[in-house]
Structure formats: structure tokens, C-alpha cells
Design an enzyme around this catalytic site. Structure first.
Site, PDB file in Angstrom:
ATOM      1  CE  LYS A  18      24.534 -53.904 -21.468  1.00  0.00           C
ATOM      2  NZ  LYS A  18      24.298 -55.194 -20.784  1.00  0.00           N
ATOM      3  NE  ARG A  97      23.359 -48.944 -16.377  1.00  0.00           N
ATOM      4  CZ  ARG A  97      24.117 -50.007 -16.192  1.00  0.00           C
ATOM      5  NH1 ARG A  97      23.717 -50.976 -15.420  1.00  0.00           N
ATOM      6  NH2 ARG A  97      25.276 -50.063 -16.754  1.00  0.00           N
ATOM      7  NE  ARG A 136      31.316 -59.154 -17.056  1.00  0.00           N
ATOM      8  CZ  ARG A 136      30.267 -58.325 -17.195  1.00  0.00           C
ATOM      9  NH1 ARG A 136      29.866 -57.933 -18.394  1.00  0.00           N
ATOM     10  NH2 ARG A 136      29.620 -57.937 -16.121  1.00  0.00           N
ATOM     11  NE  ARG A 169      32.100 -55.519 -14.421  1.00  0.00           N
ATOM     12  CZ  ARG A 169      31.077 -55.003 -15.088  1.00  0.00           C
ATOM     13  NH1 ARG A 169      31.087 -54.994 -16.402  1.00  0.00           N
ATOM     14  NH2 ARG A 169      30.044 -54.516 -14.445  1.00  0.00           N
ATOM     15  NE  ARG A 180      26.440 -55.464 -12.258  1.00  0.00           N
ATOM     16  CZ  ARG A 180      27.234 -56.506 -12.520  1.00  0.00           C
ATOM     17  NH1 ARG A 180      27.639 -57.311 -11.531  1.00  0.00           N
ATOM     18  NH2 ARG A 180      27.657 -56.731 -13.728  1.00  0.00           N
TER      19      ARG A 180
HETATM   20  P1  ADP Z   1      26.549 -53.973 -15.711  1.00  0.00           P
HETATM   21  O1  ADP Z   1      25.716 -53.570 -16.887  1.00  0.00           O
HETATM   22  O2  ADP Z   1      27.200 -55.302 -15.832  1.00  0.00           O
HETATM   23  O3  ADP Z   1      25.874 -53.768 -14.387  1.00  0.00           O
HETATM   24  P2  ADP Z   1      28.270 -51.717 -16.272  1.00  0.00           P
HETATM   25  O4  ADP Z   1      29.687 -51.949 -16.577  1.00  0.00           O
HETATM   26  O5  ADP Z   1      27.389 -51.226 -17.362  1.00  0.00           O
HETATM   27  O6  ADP Z   1      27.793 -53.059 -15.661  1.00  0.00           O
HETATM   28  O7  ADP Z   1      28.104 -50.750 -15.031  1.00  0.00           O
HETATM   29  C1  ADP Z   1      28.774 -51.009 -13.812  1.00  0.00           C
HETATM   30  C2  ADP Z   1      28.273 -50.060 -12.726  1.00  0.00           C
HETATM   31  O8  ADP Z   1      28.479 -48.693 -13.125  1.00  0.00           O
HETATM   32  C3  ADP Z   1      26.777 -50.159 -12.417  1.00  0.00           C
HETATM   33  O9  ADP Z   1      26.476 -51.215 -11.522  1.00  0.00           O
HETATM   34  C4  ADP Z   1      26.536 -48.782 -11.792  1.00  0.00           C
HETATM   35  O10 ADP Z   1      27.068 -48.707 -10.480  1.00  0.00           O
HETATM   36  C5  ADP Z   1      27.396 -47.874 -12.662  1.00  0.00           C
HETATM   37  N1  ADP Z   1      26.642 -47.371 -13.839  1.00  0.00           N
HETATM   38  C6  ADP Z   1      26.907 -47.650 -15.151  1.00  0.00           C
HETATM   39  N2  ADP Z   1      26.027 -47.032 -15.953  1.00  0.00           N
HETATM   40  C7  ADP Z   1      25.178 -46.347 -15.148  1.00  0.00           C
HETATM   41  C8  ADP Z   1      24.036 -45.534 -15.381  1.00  0.00           C
HETATM   42  N3  ADP Z   1      23.569 -45.294 -16.616  1.00  0.00           N
HETATM   43  N4  ADP Z   1      23.413 -44.980 -14.299  1.00  0.00           N
HETATM   44  C9  ADP Z   1      23.870 -45.201 -13.073  1.00  0.00           C
HETATM   45  N5  ADP Z   1      24.915 -45.996 -12.781  1.00  0.00           N
HETATM   46  C10 ADP Z   1      25.579 -46.563 -13.795  1.00  0.00           C
HETATM   47  P1  ADP Z   2      27.425 -57.001 -21.109  1.00  0.00           P
HETATM   48  O1  ADP Z   2      28.304 -55.858 -21.547  1.00  0.00           O
HETATM   49  O2  ADP Z   2      26.100 -57.019 -21.820  1.00  0.00           O
HETATM   50  O3  ADP Z   2      27.277 -57.131 -19.628  1.00  0.00           O
HETATM   51  P2  ADP Z   2      29.671 -58.686 -21.966  1.00  0.00           P
HETATM   52  O4  ADP Z   2      29.971 -58.222 -23.347  1.00  0.00           O
HETATM   53  O5  ADP Z   2      30.570 -58.272 -20.877  1.00  0.00           O
HETATM   54  O6  ADP Z   2      28.135 -58.333 -21.597  1.00  0.00           O
HETATM   55  O7  ADP Z   2      29.559 -60.274 -22.035  1.00  0.00           O
HETATM   56  C1  ADP Z   2      29.338 -61.039 -20.845  1.00  0.00           C
HETATM   57  C2  ADP Z   2      30.169 -62.337 -20.904  1.00  0.00           C
HETATM   58  O8  ADP Z   2      29.626 -63.209 -21.903  1.00  0.00           O
HETATM   59  C3  ADP Z   2      31.619 -62.084 -21.299  1.00  0.00           C
HETATM   60  O9  ADP Z   2      32.421 -62.989 -20.564  1.00  0.00           O
HETATM   61  C4  ADP Z   2      31.647 -62.396 -22.794  1.00  0.00           C
HETATM   62  O10 ADP Z   2      32.926 -62.865 -23.233  1.00  0.00           O
HETATM   63  C5  ADP Z   2      30.595 -63.481 -22.939  1.00  0.00           C
HETATM   64  N1  ADP Z   2      29.853 -63.415 -24.199  1.00  0.00           N
HETATM   65  C6  ADP Z   2      29.501 -62.293 -24.904  1.00  0.00           C
HETATM   66  N2  ADP Z   2      28.792 -62.625 -26.015  1.00  0.00           N
HETATM   67  C7  ADP Z   2      28.665 -63.987 -26.013  1.00  0.00           C
HETATM   68  C8  ADP Z   2      28.036 -64.917 -26.905  1.00  0.00           C
HETATM   69  N3  ADP Z   2      27.372 -64.519 -28.000  1.00  0.00           N
HETATM   70  N4  ADP Z   2      28.121 -66.225 -26.583  1.00  0.00           N
HETATM   71  C9  ADP Z   2      28.787 -66.632 -25.454  1.00  0.00           C
HETATM   72  N5  ADP Z   2      29.398 -65.795 -24.579  1.00  0.00           N
HETATM   73  C10 ADP Z   2      29.350 -64.475 -24.848  1.00  0.00           C
END
Ligand code: ADP
Ligand code: ADP
Ligand code: ZN
Length: 229
Positions: A18, A97, A136, A169, A180
């Protein structure tokens, strides 16, 4: 151009791509990327009451309470819509979410006199996600996303965009990733039905090269705007 803002939501499990896709497609679609995760990563660094509160949820991989999340999103939408007349709306990543957040977003958008043009699901099978998340890397300065193998930076450890230091991260530990993903499949995936019923859902295959995913998203979303190009 339509004079009311039109937003797009990007959804999918952790590791679907994403953030990577949002950075690529937002400029092409004249949207501003808003990531709730990026907002929280910013706030959690601060040595303030709010920073400490967020850090506690964030580092466990738990959801931050709705009231706080919605307040932050709404403030950011205000900022974005004041930025630039050429902007269509926001590309919202990381929200909603839960069903409650989906309904809160509908209310927020309606209250603002705006609309959601589409909800994009970046579809990737669960077994692919852990390999993506374990490699990542993100820029500690601008938040740009890389992967050690699939999308490495030009210079090891340095951000291509801003030269910042790349790091893992704090919540990409095996335990927090599992937590998650479990929350995603239990609480977030069910709201896809809600958007399907509303006629907003667009599903894109995320298990292909980054550029192909990008083209699939822009092609699927463009016709959904009221001034479809
Ligand atoms: P990921 O999708 O990889 O879990 P994000 O970067 O989207 O990571 O979010 C990281 C953290 O930020 C989540 O684990 C949560 O603690 C918080 N967070 C992000 N978006 C939301 C949301 N819409 N509602 C509640 N907590 C959120
Ligand atoms: P999200 O925001 O959905 O959690 P990220 O954009 O952070 O996902 O992507 C997760 C990991 O996968 C990152 O290390 C990114 O560089 C890698 N990645 C993203 N898109 C692709 C793809 N199409 N093929 C392979 N690796 C990818
Ligand atoms: Zn950077």
C-alpha cells in the site's frame, strides 16, 4: 474538474504494498497520500504525552483508539485540501481498519460535502506477506519504503529520495507482525464486503512487479472519478 473533493482509499494486508503504491499513484491521480501509520510514526517520536500514549499502542502492534485516530485524520484532510487547487482529494492508506472506522469515514466525508470515488484492494496471498515485511526498510527521515531484495535503494542504507538513513520498523518484529496480520484478517478484511456492497471496491493483483501493480491501480481508479479522464 469537480469542485468537491474525491478521495480514494487503499486497502490490503500489511506487506501488500500500500505505502509503496500510494507514493507512485498519488501524484498521477492528483491525490495527496495520507498514511495514518506515517502520522503515528511521526507523533510517536515526540517526547510528549501524546507521543508516549501512541508509542505504547504502536510498538505492541495494537490499534490506536478510534477517537484519536479520527481526530488526526480529519485534521490532516483539512491541511491537504487547503494545499493546492489542483488536488482532487486524498489517497487514504491505513484507515479504515474496522467497521466502526468505515462508518466514521463515511460520516466524515459526508459532513465535509465530499465523496469516496473508489476503494482499492491490493490483493496479495498471506504466505507472501512475511517475506515482504521481514525485508522492509523505511527511511527514518521521509518514510519512503524499500525492500532489501525486492526494491533495494541505490546506495545501501540510504534513501534514494532524501539521503536519510534506512531502518527496520520497530513493529516489524515477528510478534508484532503476527498480531497486526491477525487484526487485519479479523477486523479489517470484513469491511471489504461493506465497500463491495456500496459499489466502491476495486481489486488489483498485488502479487506482481511494482510497476505492473501501479499501472493496474491507475487504470482501475481513473474511471471512478466524476471527471473520468
Ligand atoms: P501496518 O499496516 O503495517 O500495521 P501502519 O503503518 O499502517 O502499519 O500502522 C502502524 C501502526 O499505527 C498500527 O499498528 C497502529 O498501532 C497504528 N494505526 C495506523 N492506522 C490506524 C488506524 N486506522 N486505527 C488505529 N491504529 C492505527
Ligand atoms: P504496506 O504499506 O501494504 O504494509 P509496503 O508498501 O510497506 O506495504 O510494502 C511492504 C514491503 O514489500 C516493502 O519492503 C516493499 O518494498 C515491498 N514490496 C512492495 N510492493 C512489492 C511488490 N509488488 N513486489 C515485491 N515487493 C514489494
Ligand atoms: Zn527519505
Amino acid at each position: 474538474m469537480s469542485d468537491r473533493a474525491e478521495h480514494v482509499v487503499i486497502m490490503g494486508p500489511q506487506g501488500a504494498g500500500k505505502g509503496t503504491q500510494a507514493a507512485l499513484v498519488a501524484p498521477e491521480l492528483r491525490l495527496v497520500h495520507i498514511s495514518t501509520g506515517d502520522l503515528f510514526r511521526e507523533v510517536r517520536k515526540a517526547d510528549t504525552e501524546l507521543g508516549r500514549e501512541i508509542r505504547d499502542y504502536y510498538d505492541r502492534g495494537a490499534l490506536v483508539p478510534d477517537e484519536l485516530t479520527i481526530r488526526m485524520l480529519s485534521a490532516r484532510l483539512d491541511e491537504v485540501m487547503q494545499q493546492d487547487a489542483g488536488i482532487r482529494g486524498a489517497l487514504i492508506d491505513g484507515f479504515p481498519r474496522t467497521q466502526a472506522q468505515a462508518e466514521a469515514l463515511d460520516r466524515m466525508v459526508a459532513d465535509r460535502g465530499e465523496r469516496i470515488a473508489a476503494v482499492v484492494l491490493v490483493d496479495v496471498p498471506r504466505e507472501r506477506l512475511v517475506e515482504r515485511l521481514s525485508g522492509r526498510l523505511i527511511c527514518s527521515n521521509c518514510g519512503a519504503t524499500y525492500h532489501r531484495v525486492f526494491n533495494p535503494p541505490k546506495e545501501s542504507g540510504r534513501c534514494d529520495v532524501c539521503g536519510g538513513t534506512l531502518e527496520q520498523r520497530s513493529d516489524d518484529t515477528p510478534e508484532a507482525v503476527e498480531r497486526r496480520l491477525a487484526i487485519y484478517y479479523e477486523q479489517t478484511a470484513p469491511i471489504l464486503d461493506y465497500y463491495q456492497t456500496a459499489g466502491l471496491l476495486v481489486t488489483v493483483n498485488g502479487d506482481q512487479p511494482i510497476d505492473d501493480v501501479k499501472n493496474a491501480i491507475t487504470a482501475a481508479v481513473r474511471p471512478r472519478f466524476s471527471d473520468a479522464e
